[in-house]
Design an enzyme around this catalytic site. Structure first.
Site, PDB file in Angstrom:
ATOM      1  N   TYR A 140       1.948  -2.205   4.766  1.00  0.00           N
ATOM      2  CA  TYR A 140       1.962  -1.140   3.400  1.00  0.00           C
ATOM      3  C   TYR A 140       2.562   0.073   3.959  1.00  0.00           C
ATOM      4  O   TYR A 140       2.188   0.727   4.912  1.00  0.00           O
ATOM      5  CB  TYR A 140       0.459  -0.774   2.790  1.00  0.00           C
TER       6      TYR A 140
ATOM      7  N   ARG B 287      -8.964   0.226 -12.540  1.00  0.00           N
ATOM      8  CA  ARG B 287      -8.883   1.742 -12.869  1.00  0.00           C
ATOM      9  C   ARG B 287      -7.973   1.863 -14.142  1.00  0.00           C
ATOM     10  O   ARG B 287      -7.325   0.779 -14.464  1.00  0.00           O
ATOM     11  CB  ARG B 287      -8.241   2.522 -11.875  1.00  0.00           C
TER      12      ARG B 287
ATOM     13  N   ARG C 150     -12.630   3.815   8.624  1.00  0.00           N
ATOM     14  CA  ARG C 150     -13.429   4.962   8.210  1.00  0.00           C
ATOM     15  C   ARG C 150     -13.505   5.101   6.554  1.00  0.00           C
ATOM     16  O   ARG C 150     -12.692   4.719   6.006  1.00  0.00           O
ATOM     17  CB  ARG C 150     -12.831   6.331   8.781  1.00  0.00           C
TER      18      ARG C 150
HETATM   19  P1  FDA Z   1      10.251  -1.978  -2.370  1.00  0.00           P
HETATM   20  O1  FDA Z   1       9.531  -3.231  -2.863  1.00  0.00           O
HETATM   21  O2  FDA Z   1      10.224  -0.976  -3.376  1.00  0.00           O
HETATM   22  O3  FDA Z   1      11.913  -2.705  -2.571  1.00  0.00           O
HETATM   23  C1  FDA Z   1      12.326  -3.957  -1.980  1.00  0.00           C
HETATM   24  C2  FDA Z   1      13.231  -4.476  -3.018  1.00  0.00           C
HETATM   25  O4  FDA Z   1      14.030  -5.816  -2.372  1.00  0.00           O
HETATM   26  C3  FDA Z   1      12.866  -4.757  -4.297  1.00  0.00           C
HETATM   27  O5  FDA Z   1      13.784  -4.081  -5.379  1.00  0.00           O
HETATM   28  C4  FDA Z   1      13.242  -6.162  -4.699  1.00  0.00           C
HETATM   29  O6  FDA Z   1      13.281  -6.798  -5.672  1.00  0.00           O
HETATM   30  C5  FDA Z   1      14.093  -6.540  -3.366  1.00  0.00           C
HETATM   31  N1  FDA Z   1      14.130  -7.886  -3.024  1.00  0.00           N
HETATM   32  C6  FDA Z   1      13.079  -8.705  -2.533  1.00  0.00           C
HETATM   33  N2  FDA Z   1      13.608  -9.685  -2.141  1.00  0.00           N
HETATM   34  C7  FDA Z   1      14.897 -10.059  -2.523  1.00  0.00           C
HETATM   35  C8  FDA Z   1      16.028 -10.702  -2.397  1.00  0.00           C
HETATM   36  N3  FDA Z   1      15.581 -12.133  -2.060  1.00  0.00           N
HETATM   37  N4  FDA Z   1      17.242 -10.721  -3.085  1.00  0.00           N
HETATM   38  C9  FDA Z   1      17.456  -9.628  -3.463  1.00  0.00           C
HETATM   39  N5  FDA Z   1      16.542  -8.332  -3.461  1.00  0.00           N
HETATM   40  C10 FDA Z   1      15.344  -8.799  -3.036  1.00  0.00           C
HETATM   41  N6  FDA Z   1       3.576   4.898  -2.130  1.00  0.00           N
HETATM   42  C11 FDA Z   1       3.608   6.459  -2.135  1.00  0.00           C
HETATM   43  O7  FDA Z   1       4.118   7.071  -1.565  1.00  0.00           O
HETATM   44  N7  FDA Z   1       2.699   6.829  -3.132  1.00  0.00           N
HETATM   45  C12 FDA Z   1       2.193   6.113  -4.173  1.00  0.00           C
HETATM   46  O8  FDA Z   1       1.404   6.650  -4.908  1.00  0.00           O
HETATM   47  C13 FDA Z   1       2.164   4.770  -4.136  1.00  0.00           C
HETATM   48  N8  FDA Z   1       1.771   3.942  -4.888  1.00  0.00           N
HETATM   49  C14 FDA Z   1       1.946   2.598  -4.759  1.00  0.00           C
HETATM   50  C15 FDA Z   1       1.394   1.591  -5.923  1.00  0.00           C
HETATM   51  C16 FDA Z   1       1.403   0.150  -5.748  1.00  0.00           C
HETATM   52  C17 FDA Z   1       0.760  -0.616  -6.784  1.00  0.00           C
HETATM   53  C18 FDA Z   1       2.216  -0.236  -4.710  1.00  0.00           C
HETATM   54  C19 FDA Z   1       2.382  -1.662  -4.368  1.00  0.00           C
HETATM   55  C20 FDA Z   1       2.972   0.594  -3.708  1.00  0.00           C
HETATM   56  C21 FDA Z   1       2.728   1.931  -3.850  1.00  0.00           C
HETATM   57  N9  FDA Z   1       3.501   2.826  -3.139  1.00  0.00           N
HETATM   58  C22 FDA Z   1       3.340   4.118  -3.179  1.00  0.00           C
HETATM   59  C23 FDA Z   1       4.445   2.308  -2.186  1.00  0.00           C
HETATM   60  C24 FDA Z   1       5.840   2.324  -2.233  1.00  0.00           C
HETATM   61  O9  FDA Z   1       5.991   1.381  -3.532  1.00  0.00           O
HETATM   62  C25 FDA Z   1       6.644   1.868  -1.104  1.00  0.00           C
HETATM   63  O10 FDA Z   1       6.611   2.871  -0.184  1.00  0.00           O
HETATM   64  C26 FDA Z   1       8.150   1.310  -1.468  1.00  0.00           C
HETATM   65  O11 FDA Z   1       8.181   0.688  -2.326  1.00  0.00           O
HETATM   66  C27 FDA Z   1       8.590   1.030  -0.037  1.00  0.00           C
HETATM   67  O12 FDA Z   1      10.017   0.771  -0.464  1.00  0.00           O
HETATM   68  P2  FDA Z   1      10.718  -0.470   0.029  1.00  0.00           P
HETATM   69  O13 FDA Z   1      12.206  -0.404  -0.228  1.00  0.00           O
HETATM   70  O14 FDA Z   1      10.245  -1.069   1.272  1.00  0.00           O
HETATM   71  O15 FDA Z   1      10.288  -1.741  -0.862  1.00  0.00           O
END
Ligand code: FDA
Length: 378
Positions: free
Chosen positions: A359, A286, A172
């Protein structure tokens, strides 16, 4: 150690915090040199303005348990997010609303008149028969609004002509037939009063939690690596699921972003936090101006300079930060194969956006972690 958490993003931190609060000894490892995953922020060295290193993060949720939980670690400002877009030298409000429509058509349409106009323009294609993203978008909002606000922006995001993108990418395209241009519809919204890093650090601040940064789970020269820990201790893994299985069912594809930071010698560069650029001749999608996320800090932030970040979008290679799942049919098949493999990993729990190839907004990552904790781990 009772639990190893791989990744200190909001998913891993929530699991670790819950486990520590219930008396478990937890080790969190992260390959980066800071905690917090992609929500991490820091003070810009030239301006002191808080910058979100991995792209702008706005907290919003309608989930009462998540809201209660996050408020244990931080309070939130009353910031409400609004986004504008520049098209052919004119600024319009987003998401597309009555203000956008009337400004674009130089009209003073009522809600019903605007609805009728969009319906008539959308009649060009039947949404159920749309062969690609362009046809689907036209079927939803009509060609003029699509060409102005969606076509080139989408092409820049995907580096692909929308006629070559699958229709399913959009289900949508919200159009609001009133002047409400609040970006999020959630019940609660705001930014952590003293910044993301203060919030994230408090979550890990518990005598039962050890944090080991600069530690990659796949580096056998480091402690807590995969070979040394799987089968020895329960593991919550929030790294990339394809990497965990050595890409045996193929590499899942992601889009990444490039950020170009600049310090500009003015007190206010664009008057708002996010300005999209809808047209193809502007290469970035942006510009973020981070001072506007915290108007309440005006007296602490400098008046002679401001920090802006231009954002560019492209497909990620293995060396890039993975940001948005591309989700092609091959990716979906790969993910199913990885889910099957994951079932065979005793005492390894896959979570977070990388571990589930999804995501997730922050409130979704926290909500999913709270559920995993209470349903499967506690
Ligand atoms: P996240 O990616 O944060 O953490 C994973 C961790 O695992 C990282 O620190 C990484 O280094 C670690 N890792 C990976 N592989 C590894 C390995 N082999 N050994 C050790 N460590 C390892 N959400 C929202 O609510 N509002 C918003 O405005 C935004 N905006 C936004 C912008 C952009 C550009 C992105 C990409 C994402 C957002 N988000 C968001 C989403 C938000 O970033 C997301 O919800 C969280 O990062 C999720 O947290 P996680 O712990 O799942 O992953």
């Amino acid at each position: 150690m009772d639990l190893l958490v791989v990744g200190s993003g909001l998913f891993g931190l929530t699991i670790a915090e819950r486990a520590a609060a219930s008396g478990r000894k937890v080790t969190i490892i992260d390959r980066r040199d800071h905690i917090g995953g992609n929500a991490f922020s820091e003070d810009d060295p030239d301006t002191g303005i808080e910058v979100h290193r991995y792209g702008a993060h706005l907290f919003h949720t309608s989930n009462p348990s998540v809201w209660e939980y996050v408020n244990r670690f931080t309070s939130f400002t009353n910031y409400t997010h609004r986004v504008y877009t520049t098209h052919r030298g004119v600024v319009y409000p987003l998401p597309i609303n009555l203000g956008t429509i009337n400004q674009f058509f130089r009209a003073a349409l009522s809600p019903d008149e605007a609805r009728a106009l969009v319906r008539e323009q959308a009649g060009e294609f039947d949404p159920s028969g749309a062969a690609n993203l362009e046809e689907k978008a036209i079927a939803l909002i009509g060609r003029p609004l699509y060409e102005a606000f969606i076509r080139d922006y989408t092409a820049k995001q995907w580096q692909t002509d929308p006629r070559d993108l699958p229709a399913e990418i959009i289900s949508r395209l919200p159009v609001r037939y009133n002047y409400d241009n609040r970006y999020f519809n959630d019940r609660w919204e705001g930014l952590p009063v003293d910044g993301y890093t203060a919030w994230l650090t408090r979550m890990a601040d518990h005598p039962n939690i050890d944090v080991s940064l600069g530690t990659d789970f796949f580096d056998e020269a480091q402690p807590f690596n995969k070979a040394a820990t799987v089968g020895q201790v329960p593991i919550v893994y929030t790294g990339a699921v394809d990497r965990y299985f050595d890409y045996s069912a193929g590499e899942l594809s992601w889009r990444t972003l490039d950020f170009e930071r600049a310090v500009v010698p003015v007190s206010d560069f664009q008057g708002t936090s996010v300005m999209n650029y809808a047209d193809r001749d502007v290469p970035f999608t942006r510009i973020h101006e981070f001072r506007h996320f915290h108007p309440e800090r005006a007296d602490r932030y400098p008046s002679d300079r401001t920090v802006i970040v231009r954002e560019y979008s492209r497909f990620a290679s293995r060396a890039d930060e993975p940001y948005y799942p591309v989700n092609t049919p091959a990716d979906r098949a790969g993910l199913l194969a990885y889910r099957e493999l994951a079932k065979g990993e005793a005492d390894v729990y896959f979570g977070g956006r990388l571990g589930t190839y999804q995501y997730l907004d922050m409130h979704m990552a926290i909500g999913a972690a709270l559920s995993m904790w209470s349903n499967r781990l506690a």
